[in-house]
Design an enzyme around this catalytic site. Structure first.
Site, PDB file in Angstrom:
ATOM      1  N   GLU A 135      -1.813  -7.707 -12.049  1.00  0.00           N
ATOM      2  CA  GLU A 135      -1.250  -6.563 -11.334  1.00  0.00           C
ATOM      3  C   GLU A 135      -1.120  -5.415 -12.311  1.00  0.00           C
ATOM      4  O   GLU A 135      -0.568  -5.575 -13.398  1.00  0.00           O
ATOM      5  CB  GLU A 135       0.113  -6.921 -10.743  1.00  0.00           C
ATOM      6  CG  GLU A 135       0.676  -5.897  -9.764  1.00  0.00           C
ATOM      7  CD  GLU A 135       1.387  -4.728 -10.434  1.00  0.00           C
ATOM      8  OE1 GLU A 135       1.577  -3.693  -9.763  1.00  0.00           O
ATOM      9  OE2 GLU A 135       1.763  -4.854 -11.627  1.00  0.00           O
TER      10      GLU A 135
ATOM     11  N   HIS B 197       2.292   2.875 -15.748  1.00  0.00           N
ATOM     12  CA  HIS B 197       3.190   2.856 -14.592  1.00  0.00           C
ATOM     13  C   HIS B 197       3.945   4.159 -14.377  1.00  0.00           C
ATOM     14  O   HIS B 197       3.938   4.730 -13.289  1.00  0.00           O
ATOM     15  CB  HIS B 197       4.204   1.715 -14.727  1.00  0.00           C
ATOM     16  CG  HIS B 197       5.198   1.679 -13.601  1.00  0.00           C
ATOM     17  ND1 HIS B 197       6.402   2.363 -13.649  1.00  0.00           N
ATOM     18  CD2 HIS B 197       5.165   1.059 -12.391  1.00  0.00           C
ATOM     19  CE1 HIS B 197       7.064   2.169 -12.535  1.00  0.00           C
ATOM     20  NE2 HIS B 197       6.337   1.379 -11.750  1.00  0.00           N
TER      21      HIS B 197
ATOM     22  N   HIS C 210       2.545  -9.321 -13.662  1.00  0.00           N
ATOM     23  CA  HIS C 210       2.988  -7.967 -13.313  1.00  0.00           C
ATOM     24  C   HIS C 210       2.938  -7.089 -14.561  1.00  0.00           C
ATOM     25  O   HIS C 210       3.649  -7.338 -15.532  1.00  0.00           O
ATOM     26  CB  HIS C 210       4.418  -8.054 -12.767  1.00  0.00           C
ATOM     27  CG  HIS C 210       5.010  -6.764 -12.327  1.00  0.00           C
ATOM     28  ND1 HIS C 210       6.034  -6.145 -13.010  1.00  0.00           N
ATOM     29  CD2 HIS C 210       4.731  -5.972 -11.267  1.00  0.00           C
ATOM     30  CE1 HIS C 210       6.371  -5.037 -12.388  1.00  0.00           C
ATOM     31  NE2 HIS C 210       5.598  -4.901 -11.327  1.00  0.00           N
TER      32      HIS C 210
ATOM     33  N   ASP D 202      -0.965  -0.779 -12.819  1.00  0.00           N
ATOM     34  CA  ASP D 202      -0.718   0.542 -12.264  1.00  0.00           C
ATOM     35  C   ASP D 202      -1.709   1.507 -12.896  1.00  0.00           C
ATOM     36  O   ASP D 202      -2.076   1.351 -14.066  1.00  0.00           O
ATOM     37  CB  ASP D 202       0.706   1.019 -12.600  1.00  0.00           C
ATOM     38  CG  ASP D 202       1.745  -0.039 -12.298  1.00  0.00           C
ATOM     39  OD1 ASP D 202       2.118  -0.159 -11.127  1.00  0.00           O
ATOM     40  OD2 ASP D 202       2.182  -0.733 -13.239  1.00  0.00           O
TER      41      ASP D 202
END
Length: 279
Positions: free
Chosen positions: A62, A77, A36, A64
């Site tokens: 993962e 993010h 993440h 953003d």
């Protein structure tokens, strides 16, 4: 129904959904491990964090993405820069040249362009959370330009962005459900009304959810069973404790996302039925 018995949809991005994927270990019916934001909070969403995770054995990252004022897709993010960088203000108001001069306060790492990460490895899969509406067209352009359709999953809490991605691409990429679809599964499923989801559930390949949302327990054995019956994988974030990892995989969850890359890598290496490294 445990994941080993569940007939997944044949989606190339989810290598555990089909046997004998070219160029990779057969992950068929094995759980997936995601880092993440790189799995290292001090180096969140940086190339250094992702390179360290890949060296540990990860092949699912993962991330953003947000869009700079001049249209560059940046791996980041937050809406604003203050929390983790030495910059201030909304990222969307800065050019890439301005953003490239910033550094993470905790580690001194620079910010990262999505295209750099997309082209860094040929066998790494990117789980891309599209954080703003402007990111859709540039994301689609880069996926098309690099033929990366089988290596990306388009994720967003906003279902409209997912629909726009599909319309912008020449062929399908994997997608996860937004809040609307997930809420309907959570709320309608226990009432036996999953059929009312209709095409909503057929347009996605997985749900990516927290264990709980406020007071509502999202990931339960019933939730996992309902998703599997609908042909959907269940990926859970953010899971850092080995005991929780074990409990969730025993429940039948198909993938785990972690902020502690080392902890999940060790767990996967010791887990019966897991493939590690994910090569």
């Amino acid at each position: 129904m445990p994941y080993r018995e569940h007939p997944y949809r044949a989606v190339p991005y989810l290598l555990n959904s089909r046997p004998g994927a070219a160029g990779s270990v057969d992950l068929h019916h094995s759980p997936l491990a995601f880092v993440h934001r790189g799995g290292d909070p001090a180096r969140e969403n940086t190339m250094a964090a992702f390179e360290a995770a890949v060296a540990m054995g990860y092949r699912y990252l993962e991330i953003d993405v947000r869009t700079s004022s001049d249209g560059v897709l940046v791996v980041f993010h937050d809406e604003t820069l203050e929390r983790i960088t030495d910059g201030t203000g909304p990222l969307s108001e800065k050019t890439w040249q301005q953003l490239a001069g910033l550094r993470l306060r905790a580690s001194g790492e620079p910010l990262l362009r999505f295209e750099e990460l997309l082209t860094r490895w040929e066998d790494v899969h990117l789980n891309v959370d599209l954080k703003d509406g402007a990111s859709v067209d540039e994301f689609a352009r880069l996926v098309e330009a690099h033929g990366a359709h089988d290596r990306v999953l388009a994720a967003s809490f906003n279902d409209a962005r997912r629909h726009r991605v599909r319309r912008a691409l020449s062929r399908r990429v994997a997608t996860s459900g937004g809040w609307v679809v997930t809420a309907l599964i959570v709320l309608l499923g226990p009432l036996g009304l999953m059929q009312r989801l209709g095409r909503r559930s057929t347009e996605i390949d997985c749900v990516q959810v927290p264990i709980s949302q406020g007071r509502i327990r999202v990931v339960t054995p019933g939730f996992v069973r309902r998703c599997h019956r609908a042909g959907l994988q269940v990926h859970v974030w953010v899971v850092d404790e080995p005991e929780e990892m074990r409990r969730l995989l025993d429940m039948g969850v198909d993938g785990l996302m972690t902020d502690d890359a080392a902890a999940l890598a060790q767990f996967m290496a010791e887990r019966d039925g897991a493939v590690w490294p994910q090569r």
